[in-house]
Design an enzyme around this catalytic site. Sequence first.
Site, PDB file in Angstrom:
ATOM      1  N   TYR A  57       0.842  -1.199   0.000  1.00  0.00           N
ATOM      2  CA  TYR A  57       0.000   0.000   0.000  1.00  0.00           C
ATOM      3  C   TYR A  57       0.882   1.255   0.000  1.00  0.00           C
ATOM      4  O   TYR A  57       1.365   1.692   1.030  1.00  0.00           O
ATOM      5  CB  TYR A  57      -0.920   0.035   1.222  1.00  0.00           C
ATOM      6  CG  TYR A  57      -1.860  -1.136   1.359  1.00  0.00           C
ATOM      7  CD1 TYR A  57      -2.227  -1.915   0.261  1.00  0.00           C
ATOM      8  CD2 TYR A  57      -2.391  -1.466   2.596  1.00  0.00           C
ATOM      9  CE1 TYR A  57      -3.102  -2.983   0.407  1.00  0.00           C
ATOM     10  CE2 TYR A  57      -3.268  -2.530   2.750  1.00  0.00           C
ATOM     11  CZ  TYR A  57      -3.612  -3.290   1.647  1.00  0.00           C
ATOM     12  OH  TYR A  57      -4.473  -4.357   1.799  1.00  0.00           O
ATOM     13  N   GLN A 300     -14.513  10.721   8.397  1.00  0.00           N
ATOM     14  CA  GLN A 300     -14.976   9.434   7.855  1.00  0.00           C
ATOM     15  C   GLN A 300     -14.769   8.317   8.885  1.00  0.00           C
ATOM     16  O   GLN A 300     -15.625   7.443   9.032  1.00  0.00           O
ATOM     17  CB  GLN A 300     -14.224   9.112   6.564  1.00  0.00           C
ATOM     18  CG  GLN A 300     -14.624   9.973   5.379  1.00  0.00           C
ATOM     19  CD  GLN A 300     -13.822   9.638   4.124  1.00  0.00           C
ATOM     20  OE1 GLN A 300     -12.970   8.756   4.114  1.00  0.00           O
ATOM     21  NE2 GLN A 300     -14.080  10.366   3.045  1.00  0.00           N
TER      22      GLN A 300
END
Length: 331
Positions: A57, A300
């Site tokens: 990632y 979020q």
Amino acid sequence: MEYRKLGTTDLEVSVLTFGAWAAGGWMWGGTERQEAVDAIRAAYDHGMTSIDTAPIYGQGLSEEIVGEALKGIPRDKVQILTKYGMRWDLTKGDFGFKSQDNQGKDIDIYKYAGRESIIKECEDSLRRLGTDYIDLYQIHWPDVTTPIEETMETVAQLIKDGKVRQAGVSNYNVAQMQEAEKYLTLASNQVPYSMVHRNIEADVVPHSLEQNIAILAYSPLERGLLTGKIKPGHHFNEGDHRAGLPIYQPENLVKVNAFLDKIKPLAEDKNATLGQLVLRWTIAQPGITIALVGARNAEQTIQNAKAMDVQLSQQEISFITDELNKLQLPG
């Protein structure tokens, strides 16, 4: 927040675990580092004590961001889940696919889980994460060029050495799980699972329940689709991998949004968002131990964590599932 143990191990993780793929930016159109750090810190503040990341990632960036975000937090208060077996800096093993890094440079991704590679990857991850042990170490994808025996025995040695607490796999089918189980105690299998991606219910879920192996469901919101915020005609940023996925094609967006409209009144009745309702349904499914959920910023994260405030009766879960079973998607 609720916490569950992984399989027969003593490793306890938060039912909602922070997924740090998007935090690394790779395949998500880049990342804002400080926002990613704030998102992870907010996760911890709201009881999401478990963070799942991987070297691939952002080619190390996600792990570095996780390490930065966890500075100052007592190590025994968080659970770090990371992976191995995907190399962008070595042409060895099973060629996966071509990609680009966050700077737009072409890279080739290989699935490789040989002994010497795992040992190197573990040391690199420990350095980037700023820790001396990994709570759950997972092979990222099966490597057909390396015997599972070699891979698992290497991880078993890392556990003996104190560098890893528990071993997991990711994207393994039942046969691969059975082979891995011969060489060590398998804590978990991390696999894709969402309302619109339920094929593991046929085989992986029954096997995992039978063998008491945890299932870590990734992409439970189907990369944002099940939040209801992605409508037909949605524009994705350059480099965002979602644009090419079948589920994001216009005809499927229409069908999924029609389904979401049917369950939206239940979410409103619970004073919850669609995403929160979806996460609650997901962790209520048989065999699903935790759901991995990512976030690009603190707000979020907080909204995701609030999913734990939603209470669903068995009748309400059945209503959602019945509506879901009417949804016909190709593939």
